[in-house]
Enzyme design. Structure first.
Site, PDB file in Angstrom:
ATOM      1  N   ALA A  68      12.520  70.678  59.950  1.00 25.73           N
ATOM      2  CA  ALA A  68      13.551  70.807  60.973  1.00 25.73           C
ATOM      3  C   ALA A  68      13.635  69.469  61.698  1.00 25.73           C
ATOM      4  CB  ALA A  68      13.155  71.908  61.943  1.00 25.73           C
ATOM      5  N   GLY A 107      10.459  73.185  57.633  1.00 25.37           N
ATOM      6  CA  GLY A 107      11.739  73.818  57.304  1.00 25.37           C
ATOM      7  C   GLY A 107      12.277  73.373  55.956  1.00 25.37           C
ATOM      8  N   GLU A 110      10.539  75.477  53.539  1.00 24.22           N
ATOM      9  CA  GLU A 110      11.064  76.839  53.747  1.00 24.22           C
ATOM     10  C   GLU A 110      12.446  76.995  53.110  1.00 24.22           C
ATOM     11  OE1 GLU A 110      10.235  76.525  58.014  1.00 24.22           O
ATOM     12  OE2 GLU A 110       9.201  78.455  57.858  1.00 24.22           O
ATOM     13  N   GLU A 130       3.724  72.659  60.766  1.00 24.10           N
ATOM     14  CA  GLU A 130       4.180  73.017  62.104  1.00 24.10           C
ATOM     15  C   GLU A 130       3.036  73.142  63.108  1.00 24.10           C
ATOM     16  OE1 GLU A 130       5.311  74.239  59.304  1.00 24.10           O
ATOM     17  OE2 GLU A 130       7.483  74.575  59.397  1.00 24.10           O
TER      18      GLU A 130
HETATM   19  C1  3H9 Z   1       9.831  72.657  61.331  1.00 25.94           C
HETATM   20  O1  3H9 Z   1      10.243  72.351  60.252  1.00 25.94           O
HETATM   21  C2  3H9 Z   1      10.074  73.991  61.966  1.00 25.94           C
HETATM   22  C3  3H9 Z   1      10.576  75.026  61.005  1.00 25.94           C
HETATM   23  O2  3H9 Z   1       9.482  75.706  60.426  1.00 25.94           O
HETATM   24  C4  3H9 Z   1      11.363  76.078  61.699  1.00 25.94           C
HETATM   25  C5  3H9 Z   1      12.597  75.633  62.381  1.00 25.94           C
HETATM   26  C6  3H9 Z   1      13.366  76.771  62.977  1.00 25.94           C
HETATM   27  N1  3H9 Z   1      12.573  65.352  62.546  1.00 25.94           N
HETATM   28  O3  3H9 Z   1       6.733  59.296  59.687  1.00 25.94           O
HETATM   29  P1  3H9 Z   1       7.703  58.256  59.304  1.00 25.94           P
HETATM   30  C7  3H9 Z   1      11.410  60.436  61.714  1.00 25.94           C
HETATM   31  S1  3H9 Z   1       8.965  71.564  62.278  1.00 25.94           S
HETATM   32  C8  3H9 Z   1      13.066  64.248  63.109  1.00 25.94           C
HETATM   33  O4  3H9 Z   1       7.594  56.928  59.942  1.00 25.94           O
HETATM   34  P2  3H9 Z   1       6.641  58.290  56.631  1.00 25.94           P
HETATM   35  C9  3H9 Z   1      10.247  59.670  62.325  1.00 25.94           C
HETATM   36  O5  3H9 Z   1      10.180  59.889  63.721  1.00 25.94           O
HETATM   37  C10 3H9 Z   1       8.936  70.080  61.326  1.00 25.94           C
HETATM   38  N2  3H9 Z   1      12.653  63.004  62.802  1.00 25.94           N
HETATM   39  O6  3H9 Z   1       7.783  58.060  57.717  1.00 25.94           O
HETATM   40  C11 3H9 Z   1      10.601  58.242  61.963  1.00 25.94           C
HETATM   41  O7  3H9 Z   1      11.579  57.802  62.886  1.00 25.94           O
HETATM   42  P3  3H9 Z   1      11.594  56.267  63.407  1.00 25.94           P
HETATM   43  C12 3H9 Z   1       7.956  70.145  60.223  1.00 25.94           C
HETATM   44  C13 3H9 Z   1      11.690  62.891  61.895  1.00 25.94           C
HETATM   45  O8  3H9 Z   1       7.245  57.946  55.337  1.00 25.94           O
HETATM   46  C14 3H9 Z   1      11.256  58.392  60.584  1.00 25.94           C
HETATM   47  O9  3H9 Z   1      11.682  59.749  60.497  1.00 25.94           O
HETATM   48  N3  3H9 Z   1       7.909  68.864  59.541  1.00 25.94           N
HETATM   49  C15 3H9 Z   1      11.126  64.002  61.275  1.00 25.94           C
HETATM   50  O10 3H9 Z   1       5.396  57.615  57.063  1.00 25.94           O
HETATM   51  C16 3H9 Z   1      10.336  58.093  59.426  1.00 25.94           C
HETATM   52  O11 3H9 Z   1       9.140  58.873  59.600  1.00 25.94           O
HETATM   53  C17 3H9 Z   1       7.072  67.905  59.945  1.00 25.94           C
HETATM   54  O12 3H9 Z   1       6.303  68.056  60.875  1.00 25.94           O
HETATM   55  C18 3H9 Z   1      11.601  65.280  61.626  1.00 25.94           C
HETATM   56  N4  3H9 Z   1      11.127  66.397  61.063  1.00 25.94           N
HETATM   57  O13 3H9 Z   1       6.326  59.841  56.669  1.00 25.94           O
HETATM   58  C19 3H9 Z   1       7.118  66.626  59.160  1.00 25.94           C
HETATM   59  N5  3H9 Z   1      10.160  63.577  60.416  1.00 25.94           N
HETATM   60  O14 3H9 Z   1      11.766  55.462  62.171  1.00 25.94           O
HETATM   61  C20 3H9 Z   1       7.125  65.449  60.089  1.00 25.94           C
HETATM   62  C21 3H9 Z   1      10.166  62.242  60.484  1.00 25.94           C
HETATM   63  O15 3H9 Z   1      12.715  56.255  64.374  1.00 25.94           O
HETATM   64  N6  3H9 Z   1       7.267  64.185  59.385  1.00 25.94           N
HETATM   65  N7  3H9 Z   1      11.077  61.820  61.379  1.00 25.94           N
HETATM   66  O16 3H9 Z   1      10.241  56.080  64.054  1.00 25.94           O
HETATM   67  C22 3H9 Z   1       6.248  63.609  58.698  1.00 25.94           C
HETATM   68  O17 3H9 Z   1       5.158  64.138  58.553  1.00 25.94           O
HETATM   69  C23 3H9 Z   1       6.496  62.231  58.149  1.00 25.94           C
HETATM   70  O18 3H9 Z   1       7.575  61.678  58.857  1.00 25.94           O
HETATM   71  C24 3H9 Z   1       6.847  62.201  56.644  1.00 25.94           C
HETATM   72  C25 3H9 Z   1       7.283  60.758  56.256  1.00 25.94           C
HETATM   73  C26 3H9 Z   1       5.585  62.576  55.843  1.00 25.94           C
HETATM   74  C27 3H9 Z   1       7.967  63.119  56.307  1.00 25.94           C
END
Ligand code: 3H9
Length: 695
Positions: A68, A107, A110, A130
């Site tokens: 999400a 998400g 999901e 999450e």
């Molecule tokens: C969820 O899904 C809830 C659902 O179950 C239900 C909903 C109803 N959103 O980390 P990076 C940005 S909760 C917005 O440097 P990497 C991040 O801030 C979510 N922005 O890259 C960064 O921005 P900036 C569950 C996001 O290659 C840029 O993207 N998912 C999100 O080292 C690059 O990120 C997670 O918790 C996001 N979801 O790693 C996953 N994710 O360049 C969270 C990233 O401006 N994300 N950004 O600083 C991660 O774990 C890592 O970002 C990922 C990539 C492994 C994907």
């Protein structure tokens, strides 16, 4: 064939009977409102008489959907909600398959779970992280994973938040196929297989979850023991428990648990930590050109030097280690060898790579051998004269453009830089012990440090998988300067009536892994003793001395764990309070003639945290830290601050500047020298602003 798009982020492509839906929302294809709307519209359009017989969803760029859009959290709902969109996908009359590459998380995974067959691409990973944001999977993860993989696996995956590799996902039925190639082509090929009857599709809501009360009970007991402070893990178990009933009922329970978790301050704290980790290097200085880092020299084979060397070697950077005498060098090599063996045991280094990693270490007694290093980090004991002598030599030995860094934890980098003819190449790189484990690196920028040297500091942090935080020069930089201030507060609390154990317990209840006295015992009480002696002559005479008790303890030779005794006695596995310390405290209190106070655990937390916030505010005000978030990350990654509280200044915002000012004014009636309202905090109280406004 016709191509359309429901909006900028979602494109539909028709290839014969196949309809492809491509999600293109860089960088991580998060399910923002526009993505959700686009997906909903695409499914509706394709089901409405489009002629397509099968739908395949894939994503453009480096990853499938990573979750999400976290930036939307805490804002008013923006329909359609992800659970609703996923239910629509699951109910689609046309079969829908998904092709997941990169990291399909939260998400995003999901979304895959709601489709009727899932294809994983090569090194893909799926996960439900999450819990790390104080949440739980809120779009069906707690209901669909147990149906596919069973309750024990769902509990493991959801409560750990870990990423599951393709092979494991396939083994547990989370994906149907694991293939290699280009996601679009894979989408086409597998959609064709659905049409040809070679790939079965099924709706997850038609699968039942096998009940497993034992696994649920064990998880509940584990959480009570290991994560008592956190809210959402308990809600995860509640939601997974509901997965044995009808899907729609379970989804309702999951939704409510998600909403309840989102409203907890600890979710806001964890989300602040997620963005904060990334924000610290999101500054112009960190993004400019940097210098090469092909070989690093380290002076000093003690605990710090060896830890830094280990960290560099683990990152694949050759290290030259310098010591003055052979026995010191041997000790350094032994420590590094032990550290690397530990890394193999903890799976941080593969057994095959162990020898070649150790071979990148070249020990030497000759400082001249540092002449080909791109960066030299001095990690000897804290003595300005010794450091100046080393930097004078380095200036003569090192090649042009080499960076000269000091790992000092409080000394003046400007003064060190001034002994060289190249102050622009001098910087502070303050690692935390054990340096191959602790993730914080304070990058201390002196007056004349060149921008590309600062950028190299950040590049090094990234290579070492550390969190680099920019700090200005002052006694103790960001972390130790603030620590010195709240350390005084702990000393006053002990002198005035609280026991070390009560203080430790109160702060552990607050969420610290260890209270300050346990930390002191672990780090060695002699360190603080030496610092107090060093500062004795320059100490502000108006400041109440807080070290009487600690000094008496050290005079007995009780330096904490390493000497078997400190505030606690370490004879057995479980340390017990040192009864001798209680006597020392009584004597010192009697000597000082103070009237004792009774502190509740809440009083202790309030005073300790307020002292931390006071100095943190000053650190921001005088620009030692660029922003409040930099202070917060220093404390999360270097000082064991509870991540779910976001950091001292995020926590300060949850209290509010007005309340903090009123607390300080109240405490000032006891000690007006120690308790003074920082200007920044006063301004915030007057203007109704928050630390977050300065990030
Ligand atoms: C969820 O899904 C809830 C659902 O179950 C239900 C909903 C109803 N959103 O980390 P990076 C940005 S909760 C917005 O440097 P990497 C991040 O801030 C979510 N922005 O890259 C960064 O921005 P900036 C569950 C996001 O290659 C840029 O993207 N998912 C999100 O080292 C690059 O990120 C997670 O918790 C996001 N979801 O790693 C996953 N994710 O360049 C969270 C990233 O401006 N994300 N950004 O600083 C991660 O774990 C890592 O970002 C990922 C990539 C492994 C994907």
């Amino acid at each position: 064939m016709s191509n359309t798009s429901t909006n900028d982020l979602i494109a539909i492509e028709r290839v014969g009977d196949i309809a492809l839906i491509c999600i293109n929302n860089p960088p991580v294809n998060a399910t923002s409102q526009a993505v959700r709307q686009g997906l909903q519209d695409a499914i509706a359009t394709l089901n409405d008489d489009s002629g397509a017989k099968v739908i395949a969803i894939y994503a453009a760029g480096r990853t499938f959907v990573a979750g999400a859009d976290i930036k939307e959290f805490g804002k008013p709902p923006m329909p359609p909600s992800l659970p609703d969109v996923l239910n629509i996908i699951e109910q689609s009359a046309l079969p829908v398959i998904s092709v997941m590459h990169g990291t399909a998380l939260g998400g995003g995974f999901e979304l895959g779970l709601a489709t009727h067959a899932r294809i994983g691409v090569e090194s893909m990973r799926v996960g439900l992280p999450e819990i790390h944001l104080g949440l739980l999977p809120g779009a069906g993860g707690t209901q669909r994973v147990p149906r596919l993989a069973g309750i024990p696996f769902a509990l493991d995956m959801i409560l750990s938040g870990r990423q599951v590799g393709g092979a494991e996902a396939l083994e547990h039925g989370l994906i149907d196929r694991l293939v290699s190639g280009d996601p679009r082509q894979i989408a086409l090929d597998n959609a064709q297989d659905v049409l040809d009857g070679k790939l079965a599709t099924r709706r997850t809501d038609q699968i039942g979850t096998i009940p497993d009360q034992k696994a649920l009970d064990e998880a509940t007991a584990m959480l009570a023991k290991k994560l008592p402070h956190l809210f959402s893990p308990h809600k995860c178990v509640e939601a997974i428990t509901a997965s044995t009933g009808p899907l729609l009922d379970g989804l309702k329970i999951e939704r409510q648990a998600f909403v309840d978790s989102m409203q907890q301050p600890q979710s806001a704290g964890l989300i602040h930590a997620f963005f904060g980790e990334r924000a610290v290097s999101n500054i112009p200085e960190a993004k400019g050109p940097s210098r090469e880092l092909n070989k690093i020299g380290i002076i000093g084979g003690g605990t710090m030097g060896s830890g830094i060397a280990t960290s560099c070697l683990l990152a694949g950077i050759p290290v030259r280690l310098i010591e003055v005498a052979q026995d010191g060098l041997d000790r350094g090599i032994a420590t590094i060898t032990k550290n690397l063996e530990g890394a193999v045991k903890r799976s941080k280094l593969s057994a095959e790579k162990y020898e070649s990693t150790l071979a990148m270490l070249t020990p030497s007694l000759e400082m001249e051998t540092l002449s080909d290093c791109d960066l030299v980090i001095e990690a000897v004991f804290e003595d300005m004269d010794v450091k100046k002598e080393i930097f004078t030599k380095l200036d003569a030995i090192c090649k042009d453009g080499a960076i000269l860094a000091s790992n000092t934890s409080y000394l003046d980098i400007n003064e060190i830089a001034a002994v060289t003819k190249r102050p622009q190449d001098v910087i502070g790189l303050h690692f935390f012990s054990p340096a191959h484990v602790m993730r914080l690196l304070e990058i201390v920028v002196a007056e004349k440090t060149a921008p590309d040297v600062v950028a190299t500091g950040f590049a090094l942090a990234k290579k070492l998988k550390k969190i680099g935080v920019r700090a200005g020069v002052c006694d103790g930089f960001i972390g130790n300067r603030i620590l010195a201030h709240y350390g005084l507060c702990a000393g006053y609390l002990t002198m005035d009536g609280a026991s070390p154990q009560q203080i430790d317990n109160a702060l552990e209840q607050f969420g610290f892994a260890m209270g300050p006295y346990k930390v002191g015992d672990l780090a060695g009480l002699d360190i603080g003793w030496m610092t107090r002696k060093r500062k004795a002559d320059t100490r502000d005479k108006n400041q109440r001395y807080a070290g009487d008790i600690a000094d008496r303890i050290c005079e007995n030779g009780w330096f904490g764990r390493k000497s078997g005794k400190g505030y606690y006695v370490y004879d057995d596995a479980t340390p017990v309070p040192n009864p001798e310390v209680a006597k020392i405290i009584d004597t010192e209190r009697a000597k000082s003639g103070i009237s004792l106070q009774e502190f509740s655990d809440q009083d202790i937390v309030d005073r300790y945290m307020t002292a931390m916030i006071v100095e943190a505010a000053r650190v921001v005000e005088d620009k030692t830290a660029l922003r409040p978030v930099d202070v917060d990350m220093v404390f999360l990654f270097g000082y064991g601050f509870p991540r779910f509280r976001g950091g001292p200044l995020h926590y300060a915002d949850t209290i509010g500047a007005k309340e903090l000012v009123s607390r300080i004014e109240n405490y000032a009636s006891e000690d007006g020298h120690f308790w003074q309202v920082p200007n920044l905090l006063q301004k915030m109280a007057d203007g109704g602003s928050k630390f977050a406004d300065l990030n």
